[in-house]
Design a protein around this motif. Structure first.
Motif, PDB file in Angstrom:
ATOM      1  N   ALA A   1      21.509  85.924 -30.280  1.00 58.95           N
ATOM      2  CA  ALA A   1      22.937  85.789 -30.026  1.00 58.95           C
ATOM      3  C   ALA A   1      23.236  84.626 -29.093  1.00 58.95           C
ATOM      4  N   GLY A   2      22.204  83.926 -28.640  1.00 57.33           N
ATOM      5  CA  GLY A   2      22.408  82.832 -27.704  1.00 57.33           C
ATOM      6  C   GLY A   2      23.041  81.618 -28.359  1.00 57.33           C
ATOM      7  N   PRO A   3      23.481  80.654 -27.551  1.00 53.38           N
ATOM      8  CA  PRO A   3      24.163  79.463 -28.071  1.00 53.38           C
ATOM      9  C   PRO A   3      23.195  78.471 -28.707  1.00 53.38           C
ATOM     10  N   THR A   4      23.760  77.544 -29.463  1.00 53.64           N
ATOM     11  CA  THR A   4      22.983  76.445 -30.028  1.00 53.64           C
ATOM     12  C   THR A   4      22.968  75.287 -29.042  1.00 53.64           C
ATOM     13  N   VAL A   5      21.791  74.743 -28.798  1.00 50.84           N
ATOM     14  CA  VAL A   5      21.630  73.622 -27.878  1.00 50.84           C
ATOM     15  C   VAL A   5      20.878  72.508 -28.597  1.00 50.84           C
ATOM     16  N   ILE A   6      21.369  71.287 -28.459  1.00 49.29           N
ATOM     17  CA  ILE A   6      20.720  70.126 -29.067  1.00 49.29           C
ATOM     18  C   ILE A   6      19.972  69.355 -27.993  1.00 49.29           C
ATOM     19  N   GLN A   7      18.742  68.977 -28.295  1.00 50.67           N
ATOM     20  CA  GLN A   7      17.933  68.162 -27.391  1.00 50.67           C
ATOM     21  C   GLN A   7      17.849  66.746 -27.952  1.00 50.67           C
ATOM     22  N   VAL A   8      18.220  65.771 -27.159  1.00 51.75           N
ATOM     23  CA  VAL A   8      18.100  64.371 -27.574  1.00 51.75           C
ATOM     24  C   VAL A   8      17.130  63.691 -26.618  1.00 51.75           C
ATOM     25  N   THR A   9      15.991  63.276 -27.143  1.00 54.20           N
ATOM     26  CA  THR A   9      14.938  62.709 -26.297  1.00 54.20           C
ATOM     27  C   THR A   9      14.601  61.270 -26.651  1.00 54.20           C
ATOM     28  N   SER A  10      15.342  60.718 -27.607  1.00 53.37           N
ATOM     29  CA  SER A  10      15.018  59.383 -28.098  1.00 53.37           C
ATOM     30  C   SER A  10      16.302  58.635 -28.429  1.00 53.37           C
ATOM     31  N   LEU A  11      16.168  57.345 -28.676  1.00 52.77           N
ATOM     32  CA  LEU A  11      17.315  56.528 -29.075  1.00 52.77           C
ATOM     33  C   LEU A  11      17.530  56.559 -30.576  1.00 52.77           C
ATOM     34  N   VAL A  12      16.610  57.186 -31.297  1.00 50.76           N
ATOM     35  CA  VAL A  12      16.684  57.187 -32.760  1.00 50.76           C
ATOM     36  C   VAL A  12      16.439  58.596 -33.289  1.00 50.76           C
ATOM     37  N   MET A  13      16.764  58.789 -34.548  1.00 53.48           N
ATOM     38  CA  MET A  13      16.519  60.056 -35.231  1.00 53.48           C
ATOM     39  C   MET A  13      15.404  59.844 -36.249  1.00 53.48           C
ATOM     40  N   GLY A  14      14.357  60.627 -36.132  1.00 51.46           N
ATOM     41  CA  GLY A  14      13.249  60.516 -37.069  1.00 51.46           C
ATOM     42  C   GLY A  14      12.298  59.387 -36.718  1.00 51.46           C
ATOM     43  N   HIS A  15      11.383  59.130 -37.636  1.00 54.40           N
ATOM     44  CA  HIS A  15      10.371  58.098 -37.435  1.00 54.40           C
ATOM     45  C   HIS A  15      10.466  57.073 -38.562  1.00 54.40           C
ATOM     46  N   GLY A  16      10.217  55.831 -38.220  1.00 57.45           N
ATOM     47  CA  GLY A  16      10.299  54.765 -39.215  1.00 57.45           C
ATOM     48  C   GLY A  16      11.095  53.601 -38.669  1.00 57.45           C
ATOM     49  N   ASP A  17      12.078  53.157 -39.427  1.00 56.51           N
ATOM     50  CA  ASP A  17      12.888  52.014 -39.023  1.00 56.51           C
ATOM     51  C   ASP A  17      13.826  52.410 -37.878  1.00 56.51           C
ATOM     52  N   ASN A  18      13.755  51.687 -36.767  1.00 56.49           N
ATOM     53  CA  ASN A  18      14.557  52.037 -35.594  1.00 56.49           C
ATOM     54  C   ASN A  18      16.049  51.808 -35.806  1.00 56.49           C
ATOM     55  N   ASP A  19      16.403  50.757 -36.550  1.00 53.48           N
ATOM     56  CA  ASP A  19      17.824  50.512 -36.813  1.00 53.48           C
ATOM     57  C   ASP A  19      18.421  51.655 -37.630  1.00 53.48           C
ATOM     58  N   LEU A  20      17.681  52.090 -38.637  1.00 52.12           N
ATOM     59  CA  LEU A  20      18.140  53.223 -39.435  1.00 52.12           C
ATOM     60  C   LEU A  20      18.183  54.488 -38.586  1.00 52.12           C
TER      61      LEU A  20
END
Length: 203
Positions: A92-111
């Motif tokens: 029943a707890g809340p949803t929390v988002i963790q952002v630890t990087s400047l990008v999403m996923g792995h591969g091309d940084n611009d993408l």
């Protein structure tokens, strides 16, 4: 006719009980199941084995299922149980988002940068929004001067989503005086927030 009460079994127990009976050569089985989920799962499983199923409600709750085996083999194919839907308890707890990087996923940084920005902007459009977004390690730079996400994060904050930045990380990168959005916190609050979350998302 073989009769079995499986109302005490959690998913996928009722299905596995029927599987075992069919594998033993039973051709007519009467099962007593606890709820609609079990009724649906057992019925679908029986039908995949070529069996006929009739169900009726029981006065005290639950269902009685009459299963008559068909001509197909009762051997369960690998992975068949995974097709069934089990009622998994959710916190029943809340949803929390963790952002630890400047990008999403792995591969091309611009993408990856474009994907992360799109992901964060989308949070405001969700029916059930996260309660907080925690930025730490490289992620804190997204809350600081020069970040392309400042306006997006401010809109999320205005929508009631808490923006939290790791103070230790800001000090490490010597960016404590550059924070543009959100508030600074310490590891105690970060650890507590993560521990109390019902769901953690790390894009």
């Amino acid at each position: 006719m073989k009769e079995l009460d499986v109302r005490h079994l959690a998913c996928p127990g009722p299905v596995l009980a029927l599987r075992d009976l069919l594998a033993q050569g039973e051709t007519q089985v009467r099962l007593h199941v606890a709820d609609e989920l079990a009724r649906s799962n057992v019925s679908r499983f029986a039908q995949t084995r070529g069996a006929k199923v009739e169900s009726s409600s029981e006065p005290e709750g639950g269902f009685t299922l009459e299963v008559v085996a068909g001509n197909q083999s009762a051997t369960v194919h690998r992975g068949e149980e995974e097709l069934l839907v089990c009622d998994v308890p959710t916190s029943a707890g809340p949803t929390v988002i963790q952002v630890t990087s400047l990008v999403m996923g792995h591969g091309d940084n611009d993408l990856g940068s474009l994907l992360l920005r799109s992901f964060l902007k989308t949070q405001a459009q969700l029916e059930i929004k996260p309660s907080a977004i925690i930025f730490y390690n490289d992620g804190v730079k997204l809350c600081c001067r020069g970040s392309l996400l400042i306006d997006d994060l401010r809109r999320l904050e205005a929508d009631g989503i808490e923006i939290i930045a790791c103070g230790t990380c800001l000090n490490f990168f010597e960016m404590a005086d550059q924070l543009e959005v959100g508030r600074v916190t310490d590891m105690l609050e970060i650890a507590t927030t993560l521990a109390q979350a019902g769901r953690l998302i790390r894009p």
